[in-house]
Design an enzyme around this catalytic site. Structure first.
Site, PDB file in Angstrom:
ATOM      1  CE  LYS A   4      96.974 -43.423 -42.161  1.00 15.81           C
ATOM      2  NZ  LYS A   4      97.209 -42.981 -40.667  1.00 15.81           N
ATOM      3  CB  CYS A  41      97.113 -37.819 -42.922  1.00 12.23           C
ATOM      4  SG  CYS A  41      98.732 -37.913 -42.673  1.00 12.23           S
TER       5      CYS A  41
HETATM    6  N1  LIG Z   1     102.068 -36.335 -40.454  1.00 13.28           N
HETATM    7  C1  LIG Z   1     101.219 -37.301 -39.950  1.00 13.28           C
HETATM    8  O1  LIG Z   1     100.588 -36.798 -38.955  1.00 13.28           O
HETATM    9  C2  LIG Z   1     101.137 -38.634 -40.450  1.00 13.28           C
HETATM   10  C3  LIG Z   1     100.223 -39.555 -39.633  1.00 13.28           C
HETATM   11  C4  LIG Z   1     100.215 -40.909 -40.038  1.00 13.28           C
HETATM   12  C5  LIG Z   1     101.089 -41.365 -41.481  1.00 13.28           C
HETATM   13  N2  LIG Z   1     101.632 -40.319 -42.034  1.00 13.28           N
HETATM   14  C6  LIG Z   1     101.895 -40.883 -43.394  1.00 13.28           C
HETATM   15  O2  LIG Z   1     103.371 -40.730 -43.394  1.00 13.28           O
HETATM   16  C7  LIG Z   1     104.061 -40.619 -44.386  1.00 13.28           C
HETATM   17  C8  LIG Z   1     104.989 -39.537 -44.120  1.00 13.28           C
HETATM   18  O3  LIG Z   1     104.313 -38.513 -43.780  1.00 13.28           O
HETATM   19  P1  LIG Z   1     105.144 -37.197 -42.851  1.00 13.28           P
HETATM   20  O4  LIG Z   1     104.127 -36.190 -42.226  1.00 13.28           O
HETATM   21  O5  LIG Z   1     106.273 -37.964 -42.017  1.00 13.28           O
HETATM   22  O6  LIG Z   1     106.034 -36.580 -44.027  1.00 13.28           O
HETATM   23  P2  LIG Z   1     106.977 -35.333 -43.952  1.00 13.28           P
HETATM   24  O7  LIG Z   1     107.067 -34.703 -45.208  1.00 13.28           O
HETATM   25  O8  LIG Z   1     107.070 -35.012 -42.477  1.00 13.28           O
HETATM   26  O9  LIG Z   1     108.362 -36.491 -44.109  1.00 13.28           O
HETATM   27  C9  LIG Z   1     108.855 -37.095 -45.273  1.00 13.28           C
HETATM   28  C10 LIG Z   1     110.506 -37.170 -45.179  1.00 13.28           C
HETATM   29  O10 LIG Z   1     110.611 -37.807 -46.172  1.00 13.28           O
HETATM   30  C11 LIG Z   1     111.999 -37.289 -46.785  1.00 13.28           C
HETATM   31  N3  LIG Z   1     112.128 -37.782 -48.104  1.00 13.28           N
HETATM   32  C12 LIG Z   1     111.360 -37.503 -49.211  1.00 13.28           C
HETATM   33  N4  LIG Z   1     111.643 -38.097 -50.355  1.00 13.28           N
HETATM   34  C13 LIG Z   1     112.793 -39.094 -49.939  1.00 13.28           C
HETATM   35  C14 LIG Z   1     113.670 -39.873 -50.403  1.00 13.28           C
HETATM   36  N5  LIG Z   1     113.428 -40.113 -51.561  1.00 13.28           N
HETATM   37  N6  LIG Z   1     114.635 -40.715 -49.740  1.00 13.28           N
HETATM   38  C15 LIG Z   1     114.775 -40.217 -48.475  1.00 13.28           C
HETATM   39  N7  LIG Z   1     114.113 -39.220 -47.776  1.00 13.28           N
HETATM   40  C16 LIG Z   1     112.906 -38.751 -48.509  1.00 13.28           C
HETATM   41  C17 LIG Z   1     111.733 -35.702 -46.795  1.00 13.28           C
HETATM   42  O11 LIG Z   1     112.759 -35.152 -46.876  1.00 13.28           O
HETATM   43  C18 LIG Z   1     110.937 -35.650 -45.466  1.00 13.28           C
HETATM   44  O12 LIG Z   1     111.971 -35.380 -44.295  1.00 13.28           O
HETATM   45  C19 LIG Z   1     102.907 -40.199 -45.379  1.00 13.28           C
HETATM   46  O13 LIG Z   1     102.587 -41.250 -46.431  1.00 13.28           O
HETATM   47  C20 LIG Z   1     102.032 -39.660 -44.437  1.00 13.28           C
HETATM   48  O14 LIG Z   1     100.492 -39.904 -45.242  1.00 13.28           O
HETATM   49  C21 LIG Z   1     101.511 -39.025 -41.633  1.00 13.28           C
END
Ligand SMILES: NC(=O)c1ccc[n+]([C@@H]2O[C@H](COP(=O)([O-])OP(=O)(O)OC[C@H]3O[C@@H](n4cnc5c(N)ncnc54)[C@H](O)[C@@H]3O)[C@@H](O)[C@H]2O)c1
Length: 443
Positions: A221, A275
């Site tokens: 990843k 990311c």
């Molecule tokens: N955004 C993208 O396009 C994408 C794509 C692939 C992978 N990722 C990976 O996926 C993961 C999440 O990314 P995202 O973009 O969805 O982030 P995001 O910030 O949109 O979502 C994360 C969510 O987790 C919640 N959160 C934080 N701490 C928490 C806890 N302790 N308990 C419960 N909820 C909690 C936040 O309030 C938020 O709503 C990251 O590791 C990112 O690198 C993101």
């Protein structure tokens, strides 16, 4: 519950699934699993987000085909409910972790959300629960961070619960489509756990599901995003070379890509989002004390320099037009990091605005997808001295250049995404500067 019992519950869709973190990644997967027939419990620390989701309202403002409808349907059918309470996860058979995993100023992983999620989860997981980390994490994080935290209260992996990593590959704008069509690596602490994970994802993914160990899943990843960052950096550096040598990057790119095996990406005003700017650092984090990292940090530096380059182009254009930057009114078009998205994390526009303001300019920001900047574009343009296009939103592509020109005091157009045709812009009366377009190419 044994792993084979869990696998058959997964196959029959009677397993209850928990999803921790209902953001860009967690919310679509929660909806997809609910729509595949699973009972899904979503947990998030943001109470307003939880309330919105429980009303069937999509908290994501960007263009996400199908998500609003799928969410409303899942909530309506009582297949998805959200909560701030981790205790509700005690009934879950499978729990996905989808919290943010940023890096700090020293480019080290910042696992506050991940650690909190694991600590809370350790208190509620039952015997036989399968925990899957979907967040992007540095190689070694499952072994050094996730596993010790989940085992902190005495429960052991492969005895009391099962553990794997299956990093998400989605991109805003195509969250559901990517989720459905992109292959996944199901890394785990045993091949039986990988098999149970594959059984789960088979319900929502129509692509390869490859069994692996956790370190491989983590490496794959972070490597795929570092690969993209390095390739974008090459395109950006080539664009800078074109600017000073007098070529046009778009034409050079087109002709280079006729050579077999070449695929130069587009150059642009910078790389943002949650990311790509941080995953190369996550990849490097596991090894940076052991080997000298050269290429990955260099690529990051090139991409991070692009907003400053656009700011410099703007400043020079204003100087050529006899406008002092301290009196200039500059309109920045686009604040999201990606077209047609509301996601402003690590936005290149933020770096550009900071630089222009540091030079004394007045900056007006417009973005049709970001609630804070969703204002009337024509009003933003009034008495403007320069437009800087930072995002190729579809709303911008169809704008009449003559109308844009009418509102401005000084007709300067800096195109950080090559949204507009240079000839047309010049015919409309603009001094046009496109990223990667050198003086000779300007004609
Ligand atoms: N955004 C993208 O396009 C994408 C794509 C692939 C992978 N990722 C990976 O996926 C993961 C999440 O990314 P995202 O973009 O969805 O982030 P995001 O910030 O949109 O979502 C994360 C969510 O987790 C919640 N959160 C934080 N701490 C928490 C806890 N302790 N308990 C419960 N909820 C909690 C936040 O309030 C938020 O709503 C990251 O590791 C990112 O690198 C993101």
């Amino acid at each position: 519950m044994s792993l084979s019992e869990l696998q058959s519950k997964i196959e029959q869709r009677t397993a209850i699934v928990g999803v921790i973190g209902l953001g860009y990644v967690g919310l679509p997967v929660a909806c997809a699993l609910a729509s595949a027939g699973f009972q899904v419990i979503g947990v998030d620390v943001k109470a307003e987000r939880v309330a919105l989701i429980n009303q069937g309202c999509n908290p994501i403002d960007g263009a996400e085909p199908g998500l609003t409808e799928l969410l409303a349907k899942s909530v309506d059918a009582r297949r998805l409910c959200a909560t701030v309470n981790y205790n509700d996860l005690a009934q879950a058979d499978v729990i996905l972790i989808d919290v943010e995993t940023p890096v700090d100023e020293t480019h080290s992983p910042q696992y506050i959300a991940l650690a909190h999620a694991c600590q809370k989860l350790a208190q509620v997981i039952r015997k036989g629960t399968l925990v899957i980390v979907e967040s992007t994490i540095a190689p070694g994080t499952m072994q050094d961070v996730v596993r010790p935290l989940l085992e902190g209260l005495g429960k052991k992996v492969n005895i009391d619960f099962f553990l794997g990593a299956c990093p998400e590959r989605v991109m805003p704008g195509k969250l559901l489509a990517n989720l459905h069509s992109m292959s996944r690596v199901c890394g785990a602490y045993s091949s039986e756990t990988s098999a149970a994970m594959i059984a789960l994802y088979r319900h929502i993914v129509a692509a390869d599901l490859d069994a692996a160990d956790c370190i491989t899943a983590e490496l794959v990843k972070t490597a795929e995003n570092a690969y993209r960052d390095v390739n974008i950096a090459f395109a950006n550096e080539l664009a800078l070379i074109c600017e000073v040598t007098g070529g046009d990057f778009l034409r050079v790119r087109e002709l280079v890509n006729k050579s077999p095996g070449r695929n130069v990406l587009f150059a642009g005003a910078g790389v943002g989002g949650h990311c790509i700017p941080k995953d190369p650092w996550l990849l490097a984090a596991g090894a940076r004390d052991k080997i000298a990292m050269r290429l990955i940090p260099a690529a990051r530096a090139v991409n991070d320099s692009m907003p400053l380059h656009i700011a410099t182009l703007t400043r020079h254009a204003l100087e050529s037009a006899g406008v002092d930057i301290t009196t200039a009114r500059i309109v920045v078009m686009g604040y999201a990091y990606l077209e047609n998205s509301d996601d402003t994390r690590n936005s290149p526009s933020a770096a550009l605005v900071t630089q222009l303001q540091a030079w004394g300019a007045t900056v007006i920001i417009h973005d049709p997808w970001v609630p804070e900047y969703k204002t009337d574009l024509m009003q933003c343009l009034n008495d403007g001295d320069a437009i800087v296009v930072m995002v190729a939103h579809r709303d911008y592509k169809t704008i009449d250049l003559a109308v844009l020109r009418e509102h401005l005091r000084t007709p300067i157009l800096i195109d950080g995404r090559r949204v507009f045709d240079a000839q047309l812009a010049r015919s409309a009366g603009f001094s046009y500067f496109g990223v990667g377009q050198g003086k000779v190419a300007e004609g």
